[in-house]
Every structure is written in structure tokens, then in C-alpha cells.
Design a protein around this motif. Structure first.
Motif, mmCIF file in Angstrom:
data_model
loop_
_atom_site.group_PDB
_atom_site.id
_atom_site.type_symbol
_atom_site.label_atom_id
_atom_site.label_comp_id
_atom_site.label_asym_id
_atom_site.label_seq_id
_atom_site.Cartn_x
_atom_site.Cartn_y
_atom_site.Cartn_z
ATOM 1 N N LEU A 238 0.811 -1.221 0.000
ATOM 2 C CA LEU A 238 0.000 0.000 0.000
ATOM 3 C C LEU A 238 0.843 1.268 0.000
ATOM 4 C CD1 LEU A 238 -2.535 -1.579 2.345
ATOM 5 C CD2 LEU A 238 -3.232 -0.381 0.293
ATOM 6 N N ARG A 239 2.082 1.175 0.481
ATOM 7 C CA ARG A 239 2.934 2.371 0.448
ATOM 8 C C ARG A 239 3.267 2.723 -0.989
ATOM 9 N NH1 ARG A 239 6.959 0.300 5.199
ATOM 10 N NH2 ARG A 239 6.834 -1.537 3.881
ATOM 11 N N VAL A 240 3.552 1.683 -1.783
ATOM 12 C CA VAL A 240 3.849 1.904 -3.198
ATOM 13 C C VAL A 240 2.593 2.398 -3.922
ATOM 14 C CG1 VAL A 240 4.472 0.737 -5.342
ATOM 15 C CG2 VAL A 240 5.761 0.277 -3.254
ATOM 16 N N VAL A 241 1.469 1.772 -3.609
ATOM 17 C CA VAL A 241 0.215 2.121 -4.264
ATOM 18 C C VAL A 241 -0.147 3.586 -4.014
ATOM 19 C CG1 VAL A 241 -2.277 1.744 -4.113
ATOM 20 C CG2 VAL A 241 -0.727 -0.198 -4.412
ATOM 21 N N GLU A 242 0.019 4.040 -2.783
ATOM 22 C CA GLU A 242 -0.319 5.432 -2.500
ATOM 23 C C GLU A 242 0.547 6.379 -3.323
ATOM 24 O OE1 GLU A 242 -0.128 6.606 1.630
ATOM 25 O OE2 GLU A 242 -1.095 8.523 1.213
ATOM 26 N N HIS A 243 1.761 5.914 -3.626
ATOM 27 C CA HIS A 243 2.656 6.756 -4.397
ATOM 28 C C HIS A 243 2.289 6.810 -5.881
ATOM 29 C CE1 HIS A 243 6.271 8.888 -5.347
ATOM 30 N NE2 HIS A 243 6.546 8.004 -6.287
ATOM 31 N N VAL A 244 1.826 5.687 -6.448
ATOM 32 C CA VAL A 244 1.673 5.647 -7.909
ATOM 33 C C VAL A 244 0.236 5.803 -8.416
ATOM 34 C CG1 VAL A 244 3.705 4.161 -8.166
ATOM 35 C CG2 VAL A 244 1.434 3.117 -8.082
ATOM 36 N N ALA A 245 -0.767 5.527 -7.586
ATOM 37 C CA ALA A 245 -2.115 5.357 -8.122
ATOM 38 C C ALA A 245 -2.890 6.659 -8.274
ATOM 39 C CB ALA A 245 -2.904 4.419 -7.210
ATOM 40 N N ASP A 246 -3.801 6.687 -9.263
ATOM 41 C CA ASP A 246 -4.821 7.732 -9.330
ATOM 42 C C ASP A 246 -6.098 7.231 -8.653
ATOM 43 O OD1 ASP A 246 -3.368 9.700 -10.923
ATOM 44 O OD2 ASP A 246 -3.439 8.158 -12.472
ATOM 45 N N ARG A 247 -6.449 5.989 -8.990
ATOM 46 C CA ARG A 247 -7.564 5.341 -8.301
ATOM 47 C C ARG A 247 -7.081 4.013 -7.734
ATOM 48 N NH1 ARG A 247 -12.627 7.423 -9.122
ATOM 49 N NH2 ARG A 247 -13.634 5.495 -8.441
ATOM 50 N N VAL A 248 -7.789 3.530 -6.717
ATOM 51 C CA VAL A 248 -7.402 2.286 -6.076
ATOM 52 C C VAL A 248 -8.608 1.369 -5.983
ATOM 53 C CG1 VAL A 248 -6.390 1.220 -4.007
ATOM 54 C CG2 VAL A 248 -5.712 3.528 -4.672
#
Lengths: 356, 326
Positions: A238-248
Motif C-alpha cells: 500500500l505504500r507503493v500504491v499510494e505513491h503511484v495510483a490515481d484510483r485504487v
């Protein structure tokens, strides 16, 4: 880069998916289901069926990143394979622009696949150990752009290697002579060679060291901005996801439990599972972590998912409900819905999300 | 052992392996001590030497082609790498280990209850009924659901999280004073990781044992440990209280690692990169081993290997450390 791959997105011929932004989506997945039959094993388990993906719909606007998040066995990688046409869904449809991936096969599917490429977790397994790096990167060009001359092809390969941060000499090496991070750069260069519109990245940095992870993430984000790439980014981190995502989009046992814009999801998760996932993320800054919600037990076997809401046996919210309310969690599978909380683009599959 | 005396003292530990490409020095002059009841994190990337250090602390490096130098004292007793008979008594009883992959650490052909008490059999000579009773007790203590039934389960019948609980029960069966946990949750999902770390915290508090947590995850170490040691290319480069090291690192490598992490709630356009990659340990860079990747490196760093500088709490191995105030 030549313009032949940059097709303008066409307006969607179908009604818009719930949750799609107003920009027309490059990728749409509609009500995907995938069941795998399980053959009797040595362990003497009865023959059964795993419902790996259960009614997943996704929509990714051109030039944006949707992160698909979940723990092992939740079905996120299967969704990635369904999107790419590497696995056939039991039911449901996938569209890339106007083309239906799920309706094509053989040569026509291969041609469409030029527009969607993949980057997987283990770059070692993705590369032929005996093939020189330059040849691995040129492979896709040979298939999809056979009209290129040898010199043109070599020039493109050199430019791609440079773009992903490798020296030209790396082209003469074989995968075994490179580090994990360098190999992942090669895989990215190979994917870019055919000028795709969509990149499916499945745990692309999970096998890399922390100091190298940042390099690869930065590279992917630069390429997104530079080429207008659209990403399906599959990750458990989730740390990576928060960095790269527009939507989750969050998956649990084959189902989408929440789908929302990044800021919304991280600021205020609407599903109790998302809340538990976020609270479990270790934070390197002492004292900065969210209040931890430790879930009991393990993810149930997808061979025999719990009835009703599949999350209810582990749900911290369930424990706070009345018996009448609990009966609903046990009996009725929740649909994705919006809450009356001023964020119409956030969707959650929980009967009692208002109580979070 | 007098109270407050170190449980474990390591002085100048070096480990090298014979490889086809020459001698590889995986651990180079590592010194530290561990006090009873402390939770200490050992952080590093692949090839930093953290797992080899752990193996040395378990006496697991007595093999052809492996050379171990330096001194190891456990509870005041001096140990050498080759005294396998002595190590066999100490392993389990004084020092025990939990590994990254619980599936590989368990014998697939032995029921979990038998494995958990295998150590007891060797060390305490118990009868069968007593052994089973102890097994259920130990499995209950680590929170294995339905321990009374699962005591007879095979490893493959358990989930990854349950298997790791079994491994923890096995490690704690004989009440070790030091538990080495080598990436104990890396193979587990994040919600199961939270369960296992909460369990280890509870057991550590109950028993007062020391725990050395080996991890690549700075977040995990920040939350879990009192103290942190950072390894790079076979050497200890920084040590100190977790709260200090992770907020005001002295070594540029520690600072780089922290800066390269995506942080919850603080999205940035770009992550800070540490350029290059970890060095090939068959030919480590001269001078400071981090110098080719270090933004602060100067002539001296390239020419002269920095010695360990001991500070009030902890220390570092750097010619140009970051200031203490920032």
C-alpha cells in the motif's frame, strides 16, 4: 517515437461504468468471473471449484493508473491475466478502447496485444537467460514491426535501453550478468518497444531492494507522464500504491470491496477490510502509524468462501452490529454502492459502511 | 550472569566464503552487543550480510569453504564456530531462530505437535503423553486456533500464518534467552504480518528474552524495535535507538534508505533515489564501501575506509556523518 501506436481514445459506445471518470476509459472490464476447477489432489481433497474472480468491473481512463490491491490469493493477478487476454474469463467482457479483448483469439488477439504489455514481479523469469539483452528488447519489434530495417531496429533498441537508464553495452550482456533492478529495466524497455497504450504491472518492484525500488518506480512514473501510458498496477504494497495510483481498487477473496480515488481511499477508507489493510502498513516514522486494527484469522479458502459478505468472519465492524444486522452480513452479499457522503466517485461493498 | 551484563557480545565478526570467482567476504568486522530483554533490529538490503551474521550467531557456519573470524560470547561463554557439540546444546536452549519461509523450516512429513516438542525430547527427555500435552500448551500460547486438534495436523494443512506460529512455538519451546527472527513476516500477507508481530511482541514481553529482528523493512523495524543496526556491504554502518536512527540518521546510507521509501500520507512527485546498486562483494569499492553511491563522498571517502565511531548512544562508520541536530 512514431505515432502509429498512439491511437486517440474513442468515445465509449456503452453506458459509462459506475466509478469511471468522465474521460473515456482506455480499459473496461465488465462483470468478470473466473472459475478454476480443482482436480483431486494427493491430499485427498474433493473435486471443487475456485471462484478466483467474482464479478469484477473496472474502468481505467486513458493516461491514469488504477492500482489493484489485495493479499495473496485475492484474485488480483488473475484479473491482470484476464485483462491481457492470457486467461479466458468464465463470463464477462474486457474492452481496450473499442476492441473487445475477450472476443478475439489467435492472430487478431496477438495484434491487439501489442497495445497492452506487461511487467511482472520476477524479471529473471521473464527473460530468456540465453538471449542477449538487445535481442530480447528487439523481439517485439520483429513481431509487430517487421517492416523495420536492421539498422532502424538497432537504433530503436539503443534508444530504449538509454531511456530506461541502461548503458548501450548492456545490450550485449545476458540476463544473468545483470542485477535484479537492471533486469527489470530491460523488461520495461522490452514492453515499451512496441509502443503500448496499457501497461499491466504486477508487483513490479516487490523483488527489488529498497534502494532500487525507488529507481524503478520513478522510471515508471516518468514514462507514464512522457508517453501518456495507462497503468493497471497490481500490488500488495500500500505504500507503493499510494505513491503511484490515481484510483485504487481493493480486492478480497475474488471480489472488489472498495474502489475510490487515491486521496479518498487513503484519507477515509469506507470498507472495514481497507481500513484494516491500511492500519497494518508499518510506518518508518516512529509514532506516526494509524491505530492498528489487527484482523483475526486467515483469509478463508476460496474453495469454500463464507456465505453472504465474504469478509464477515474477520470483520471488526461485524462484531459491533446487532444480531439482526449480522444476519444480513451472513445472508446477503453486498453490492458495490456509493455512500451519501459527498464522494460519489467512491464505491464500497459493505451493508454497513456508514458506520465506519 | 550479572544483571545488565550483555547477553551476547560479538567482536570483529568476519565471515568469508570460497566461491568460483574468488573469496567473498560477506561479513566484515561486525561488532555489537545485545542486552537481555531488548528488541534490536538489523536492517540491510540483499547481500548486506545480515542473514550471514544471524547464521554465525546460531553457530550454523561450520562448513567447508567457510571461514569465520572474530569472537562470540553468549552469556559470558566464549564460542567458536567449529564446536558443533556445544552449539547443539545452545541452539534452542539459549538461542533460537525463526526463518522467513515457515514452509521450508518445517518437516513436511512430521505432524506439527511432534515438531514443536522435538527440541524438548532432545533437551529434557520427556515421555509421550507429557510431550503431547506440552505441544498443545505451546501451540495455544502462540495463538494457533484449535491447538488441541491442530497438534496432529501436517504442515501443509496449515496456512502460512499458522505455520509461522508453529515455527515460533518450536523456537520458544526451550525458553531461549535470545530469539533471532530473520525476515519472519516477509513471506506473509500484511494483515497476517500484523498478527505475527503482535504475537512476537507479547511473547517477548512475557519471557523477557532479547529479540534480534532481521529485516529489510524499515517500517517494521521502526515500529517494533528499541534499537536499530544498519548493515551495508558486509559492515555495520550505523547503530542507535530506533527513534533517533529513523528520524535523525547519521549515516548517508541510512538517510538514503529512509528518503527512498514512499511514506504513508506524504505523496511526492518523485522518490529520492540511491543511485547505482549494492556492490559486488567479491570486489567491494575501496575506501568507504558506500562512496560510489553517496551524495556526500569526497576524496577521503574514496581513499580511506572509515573506522567505527562510537557515540553516546550507538555509533556510525562515516567520515562525513549527517549532523546530529537535523
Amino acid at each position: 517515437m512514431k505515432g502509429d501506436a498512439v491511437t486517440a481514445p474513442h468515445p465509449s459506445p456503452l453506458p459509462e461504468e459506475r466509478g469511471a471518470s468522465r474521460a473515456s476509459p482506455l480499459l473496461r472490464a465488465e462483470a468478470l468471473h473466473k472459475r478454476f476447477s480443482v482436480t483431486p489432489s494427493l491430499l485427498g481433497r474433493a473435486r471443487g471449484e475456485v471462484h478466483a474472480v467474482s464479478g469484477v468491473s473496472l474502468s481505467i481512463p486513458t493516461g491514469t493508473t488504477l492500482a489493484l490491491v489485495g493479499e495473496s490469493g485475492c484474485g488480483k493477478s488473475t484479473v491482470g491475466r484476464l485483462v491481457l487476454g492470457l486467461t479466458r474469463p468464465t463470463s464477462g467482457r474486457v474492452f481496450l478502447g473499442d476492441d473487445e479483448v475477450t472476443a478475439l483469439s489467435g492472430e487478431r488477439l496477438r495484434r491487439l496485444r501489442r497495445r497492452m504489455q506487461m511487467v511482472f514481479q520476477d524479471p529473471g523469469a521473464a527473460l530468456n537467460p540465453r538471449m542477449r539483452i538487445a535481442d530480447a528488447v528487439a523481439e517485439g519489434l520483429l513481431v509487430h514491426h517487421p517492416q523495420l530495417s536492421r539498422a532502424e531496429r538497432q537504433a530503436r533498441v539503443a534508444a530504449l535501453l538509454e531511456r530506461v537508464g541502461l548503458r548501450p553495452e548492456a545490450g550485449q550482456r545476458r540476463p544473468g550478468e545483470l542485477s535484479g533492478g537492471q533486469r527489470q529495466r530491460v523488461v520495461i524497455a522490452r514492453a515499451l518497444a512496441v509502443e503500448p497504450e496499457l501497461l499491466v504491472a504486477d508487483e513490479p518492484t516487490s523483488a527489488l531492494d529498497v534502494s532500487v525500488q525507488a529507481q524503478v518506480l520513478n522510471l515508471l512514473m516518468e514514462l507514464k507522464a512522457e508517453r501518456g501510458l495507462t497503468f493497471l498496477f497490481i500490488s500488495h504494497d500500500l505504500r507503493v500504491v499510494e505513491h503511484v495510483a490515481d484510483r485504487v481498487a481493493v480486492m478480497y477473496l475474488g471480489r472488489l470491496v472498495e474502489e475510490a480515488p487515491r486521496e479518498t481511499l487513503f484519507a477515509r477508507p469506507r470498507h472495514p477490510y481497507t481500513d484494516a489493510l491500511l492500519s497494518a502498513v508499518p510506518d518508518p516514522r516512529p509514532g506516526r502509524r494509524r491505530a492498528r486494527v489487527v484482523l483475526d484469522g486467515d483469509v478463508p479458502s476460496p474453495l469454500s468462501p463464507p456465505p453472504g459478505c465474504v469478509f464477515h468472519p474477520r470483520c471488526p465492524l461485524y462484531a459491533r452490529l446487532t444480531e439482526g444486522e449480522r444476519a444480513r452480513c451472513r445472508g446477503e452479499s453486498p453490492e458495490l454502492r456509493t455512500l451519501d457522503d459527498g464522494v460519489p466517485s467512491a464505491h464500497v461493498a459493505c451493508h454497513f459502511a456508514e458506520r465506519m | 550472569m550479572p544483571p545488565g551484563a550483555p547477553l551476547l557480545e560479538v567482536e570483529g565478526l568476519s565471515v568469508s566464503f570460497a566461491t568460483a570467482g574468488g573469496r567473498l567476504r560477506a561479513v566484515d568486522g561486525v561488532s555489537f552487543s545485545l542486552t537481555q530483554g531488548r528488541r534490536v533490529g538489523l536492517v540491510g538490503e540483499s547481500g548486506s550480510g545480515k542473514s550471514v551474521t544471524a547464521q554465525a550467531l546460531m553457530g550454523l557456519l561450520d562448513a567447508p569453504g567457510v571461514q569465520v573470524e572474530g569472537e562470540l560470547r553468549l552469556g559470558g561463554e566464549r564460542l567458536t564456530a567449529t564446536d558443533e557439540r556445544r552449539w547443539r546444546t545452545l541452539r534452542g536452549n539459549k538461542v533460537a531462530m525463526v526463518f522467513q519461509d515457515p514452509a521450508a523450516a518445517l518437516n513436511p512429513r512430521m505432524r506439527v505437535g511432534e515438531q514443536v516438542t522435538e527440541g524438548l525430547l532432545v533437551h529434557q527427555g520427556l515421555g509421550r503423553a507429557e510431550r503431547r500435552r506440552r505441544a498443545v500448551e505451546l501451540l495455544t500460547r502462540v495463538g494457533l486456533p484449535d491447538a488441541g486438534v491442530r497438534v496432529d495436523a501436517w504442515p501443509h494443512e496449515l496456512s502460512g500464518g499458522m505455520r509461522q506460529r508453529v515455527c515460533i512455538a518450536m523456537a520458544l519451546a526451550c525458553g531461549p534467552q535470545l530469539l533471532i527472527a530473520d525476515e519472519p513476516t516477509t513471506a506473509l500477507d500484511v494483515t497476517v504480518q500484523a498478527q505475527v508481530m503482535a504475537l512476537l511482541a507479547r511473547l517477548q514481553a512475557e519471557t523477557g528474552m532479547a529479540v534480534l529482528l532481521i529485516s529489510h523493512d524499515l517500517g517494521l523495524v521502526a515500529e517494533w524495535c528499541d534499537e536499530v543496526m544498519v548493515m551495508y556491504a558486509g559492515q555495520l554502518v550505523e547503530r542507535g535507538p530506533a527513534a533517533r536512527v529513523l528520524t535523525r540518521p547519521r549515516h548517508p546510507y541510512t538517510a538514503g534508505l529512509l528518503a527512498s521509501l514512499p511514506l504513508p500520507g506524504e505523496r511526492r512527485e518523485r522518490l529520492v533515489e540511491i543511485p547505482g546498486m549494492v556492490p559486488d562483494m567479491r570486489a567491494p569499492p575501496s575506501g568507504c564501501r558506500f562512496n560510489p553511491r553517496c551524495p556526500r563522498a569526497d576524496e577521503r571517502c574514496r581513499a580511506e575506509a572509515p573506522a567505527w565511531s562510537e557515540e553516546a548512544e550507538g555509533g556510525h562508520r562515516c567520515h562525513l556523518p549527517l549532523s546530529e541536530g537535523t
